[in-house]
Design a protein around this motif. Structure first.
Motif, PDB file in Angstrom:
ATOM      1  N   ASP A 250      -1.294   8.178   4.478  1.00 54.42           N
ATOM      2  CA  ASP A 250      -0.781   6.770   4.693  1.00 54.42           C
ATOM      3  C   ASP A 250      -0.973   6.427   6.394  1.00 54.42           C
ATOM      4  OD1 ASP A 250       0.488   4.388   4.529  1.00 54.42           O
ATOM      5  OD2 ASP A 250       2.133   4.888   3.714  1.00 54.42           O
ATOM      6  N   GLU A 251      -1.934   5.363   6.364  1.00 55.53           N
ATOM      7  CA  GLU A 251      -2.276   5.006   7.751  1.00 55.53           C
ATOM      8  C   GLU A 251      -2.303   6.133   8.798  1.00 55.53           C
ATOM      9  OE1 GLU A 251      -0.310   1.426   8.808  1.00 55.53           O
ATOM     10  OE2 GLU A 251      -0.334   0.615   7.046  1.00 55.53           O
ATOM     11  N   PRO A 252      -3.288   7.126   8.701  1.00 56.05           N
ATOM     12  CA  PRO A 252      -3.299   8.097   9.681  1.00 56.05           C
ATOM     13  C   PRO A 252      -3.657   7.863  10.940  1.00 56.05           C
ATOM     14  CG  PRO A 252      -5.226   8.119   8.104  1.00 56.05           C
ATOM     15  CD  PRO A 252      -4.218   7.193   7.607  1.00 56.05           C
TER      16      PRO A 252
ATOM     17  N   LYS B 241       0.729  -1.433  -0.056  1.00 58.32           N
ATOM     18  CA  LYS B 241      -0.083   0.056  -0.186  1.00 58.32           C
ATOM     19  C   LYS B 241       0.854   1.422   0.014  1.00 58.32           C
ATOM     20  CE  LYS B 241      -2.183  -1.228   3.964  1.00 58.32           C
ATOM     21  NZ  LYS B 241      -1.273  -2.253   4.003  1.00 58.32           N
ATOM     22  N   SER B 242       1.710   1.221   0.869  1.00 62.87           N
ATOM     23  CA  SER B 242       2.770   2.611   0.729  1.00 62.87           C
ATOM     24  C   SER B 242       3.597   2.495  -0.383  1.00 62.87           C
ATOM     25  CB  SER B 242       3.760   2.310   2.112  1.00 62.87           C
ATOM     26  OG  SER B 242       3.183   2.386   3.177  1.00 62.87           O
ATOM     27  N   VAL B 243       3.941   1.543  -0.954  1.00 59.99           N
ATOM     28  CA  VAL B 243       4.473   1.575  -2.271  1.00 59.99           C
ATOM     29  C   VAL B 243       3.664   2.059  -3.283  1.00 59.99           C
ATOM     30  CG1 VAL B 243       5.517  -0.002  -4.176  1.00 59.99           C
ATOM     31  CG2 VAL B 243       6.108  -0.477  -1.815  1.00 59.99           C
TER      32      VAL B 243
ATOM     33  N   PHE C  69       2.787  11.305   5.605  1.00 57.70           N
ATOM     34  CA  PHE C  69       3.522   9.999   5.830  1.00 57.70           C
ATOM     35  C   PHE C  69       2.884   9.051   6.837  1.00 57.70           C
ATOM     36  CE2 PHE C  69       5.863  12.257   2.576  1.00 57.70           C
ATOM     37  CZ  PHE C  69       6.248  11.623   1.734  1.00 57.70           C
ATOM     38  N   GLN C  70       3.322   7.743   6.645  1.00 60.71           N
ATOM     39  CA  GLN C  70       2.931   6.893   7.646  1.00 60.71           C
ATOM     40  C   GLN C  70       3.460   7.056   9.085  1.00 60.71           C
ATOM     41  OE1 GLN C  70       3.603   2.866   6.257  1.00 60.71           O
ATOM     42  NE2 GLN C  70       2.794   1.977   8.264  1.00 60.71           N
ATOM     43  N   GLY C  71       4.742   7.837   8.984  1.00 61.82           N
ATOM     44  CA  GLY C  71       5.435   8.083  10.538  1.00 61.82           C
ATOM     45  C   GLY C  71       5.441   9.603  10.642  1.00 61.82           C
TER      46      GLY C  71
HETATM   47 MG   LIG Z   1       2.644   1.123   4.572  1.00 57.91          MG
END
Ligand SMILES: [Mg+2]
Ligand SMILES: Nc1ncnc2c1ncn2[C@@H]1O[C@H](COP(=O)(O)OP(=O)(O)OP(=O)(O)O)[C@@H](O)[C@H]1O
Lengths: 257, 249
Positions: free
Chosen positions: B165-167, B45-47, B87-89
């Protein structure tokens, strides 16, 4: 068969790395000579490469000067006086020890720091975030470090030269009871502008090697604390090897041996 | 607005370490709609989002956004200006303060510093961060606050497309829900097209106009939010079941 395959793969890997590194270096250097310039970041890097490395480099140089004076005295079985000791110290420090020792110390200090900093930015997606904002990471991260390395290393080496020669003088006068006046006379006589300049040119290349290795390994760092740690290790090792090889090449070039 | 055409991504192709992550992904996201992408951890997913942003190069296929192709390097910046990404992080720049992070991204797009500072304060207020946070560094903030600050940075330029991305991952349910509503309101006020990646079904129901499931390198299912509950697609059914805590052993 297995062995040949492994050998082939290793050779390919090495060449891929060299290719990657060359492209990286090209992009980094291009970043240095094109706009925009990130002044604040450049200033920060100059401080961290140059100013904050002064204590370490100064300490290394002064002790190098100490031992050099002692060894060149005892090496000639106590037959040498102010002349030889002062000449050996000056020539050795300005030509070789100043640049190489300062280079290796800064490699240990700064390459590792650069690789760790950029590596953790890579891993935490900060570099991706920069690119998404349309900021070229080569200009924002790599160029200031390269410029700082190339400009600050010669200054550091100049300081190292002065401190190292002073270290020799100090030992000569206090432990070997040379006459200060004669020592200084001899020292002035043996200091060659050419030697000093050659040392500073070396320093500039060492600075480039230090910054490039730090940035490259940081940039290509893989995920996790271990990845960043490895990046720092590789950066220091390859910057140090780079310094030793460059030192040999530049010495051959300048002193025509 | 966003069209994926047979997007394929293979890492290190042609080597023994080759890893195929996406294989012929077709996806179309209409202007002004909000699409949620579900999928197992590590499915890519992140890709998918990084490929969309051009941060990872495509192996084959193409992505068209607002008439520009991700492959077109000469218009890279114009292409990227469409997007605001969370972003995810969080990916806040940790050498800058929270305010500095937002001001930097605005100044880079040619906005004057005083104006940028003004916008930054406004956006930080919009994500409900207090004034005192402005001068703190990202490492001094909690995870939830970092997400908010990163969101403020992503929306500061009022992009046409928002990517999340995955908030809500790694947050407590209450903070997660707050962030979810914040995202929904942000999408609405900006009138943006949005793609959200999440494992969080509650967030999916709030945010999604359409839902896609990424599985086995492809979009394995897509439908509206309502269809999510009535479909008999086994992957979706097991996803919903696991989310309700009815785990198959
Ligand atoms: Mg990810
Ligand atoms: N830069 C890269 N180089 C090589 N492989 C990568 C890279 N980035 C991701 N991968 C691989 O691609 C796969 C998908 O990763 P991705 O980060 O997209 O997963 P994800 O669906 O976002 O999972 P999660 O929900 O845990 O975030 C993983 O197997 C990962 O190892």
């Amino acid at each position: 068969m297995k062995f040949i395959r492994l050998l082939g793969r290793t050779v390919l890997d090495v060449f891929t790395r060299i290719g990657e590194f060359s492209i990286f270096a090209f992009k980094g250097i291009t970043g240095c000579v094109t706009l925009p310039v990130y002044g604040k970041s450049l200033l920060q890097q100059c401080l961290s490469v140059g100013f904050y490395a002064l204590p370490v480099v100064g300490l290394t140089a002064v002790f190098a000067g100490f031992v050099l004076a002692l060894q060149s005295y005892s090496g000639f079985a106590g037959l040498s006086g102010e002349n030889t000791v002062s000449a050996v110290v000056v020539v050795a420090i300005t030509r070789e020890l100043g640049p190489v020792l300062a280079g290796l110390m800064v490699a240990g200090r700064t390459s590792a720091a650069m690789a760790a900093e950029i590596g953790s930015m890579r891993v935490s997606e900060q570099i991706d975030a920069l690119e998404t904002l349309g900021v070229d990471p080569f200009k924002f991260l790599v160029a200031p470090r390269l410029i700082a390395g190339v400009c600050m290393m010669p200054l550091l080496v100049l300081v190292a030269d002065i401190i190292g020669v002073f270290g020799g003088f100090f030992v000569g006068v206090t432990r070997l009871s040379f006459s200060p006046g004669v020592y200084i006379d001899q020292f002035v006589k043996h200091t060659a502008t050419f030697d000093v300049v050659a040392g500073l040119v070396k320093a500039a290349f060492f600075g480039l090697s230090i910054a490039l290795c730090g940035c490259y390994y940081g940039f290509t760092s893989v995920k996790g604390a271990r990845g960043v740690g490895e990046a720092a290790t590789y950066a220091v090792v390859s910057a140090s090897i780079g310094i030793l090889i460059l030192n040999y090449l530049i010495t051959t070039l300048f002193f025509g041996l | 607005m966003i069209t994926f055409n047979a997007v394929t991504k293979i890492f290190s192709p042609g080597t023994p370490y080759a890893l195929s992550v996406l294989q012929g992904v077709d996806l179309h996201v209409e202007k002004g709609t909000s699409c949620v992408i579900l999928g197992h951890s590590g499915v890519g997913k992140s890709v998918l989002l990084k490929v969309l942003l051009g941060l990872i190069s495509l192996t084959s296929g193409d992505i068209i956004v607002g008439g520009l192709s991700v492959r077109d390097r000469t218009h890279r910046n114009a292409y990227r200006h469409h997007f605001g990404m969370l972003f995810q992080g969080g990916a806040l720049f940790d050498s800058m303060t929270i305010l500095g992070n937002i001001v930097f991204s605005l100044v880079e797009r040619g906005i004057s510093r005083p104006k940028a500072t003004e916008i930054a304060h406004e956006k930080l207020a919009a994500v409900k961060l207090e004034e005192r946070v402005c001068s703190l560094f990202p490492s001094e903030l909690s995870g939830g606050m970092q997400k908010r600050a990163a969101l403020a940075r992503a929306i500061a330029l009022e992009p046409k497309i928002l990517l999340f991305d995955e908030p809500t991952t790694g947050l407590d349910p209450v903070t997660g829900a707050n962030i979810t509503y914040l995202l929904r309101d942000t999408i609405r006020t900006l009138g943006a097209t949005a793609i959200t990646i999440t494992h969080d079904l509650a967030a999916t129901r709030v945010l999604a106009d359409r839902v896609c499931l990424l599985d086995a390198k492809k979009i394995a299912w897509q439908g509206t939010r309502q269809e999510l509950d009535v479909t008999d697609n086994p992957l979706i059914v097991s996803f919903l079941k696991a989310a309700r805590g009815e785990l198959d052993s």
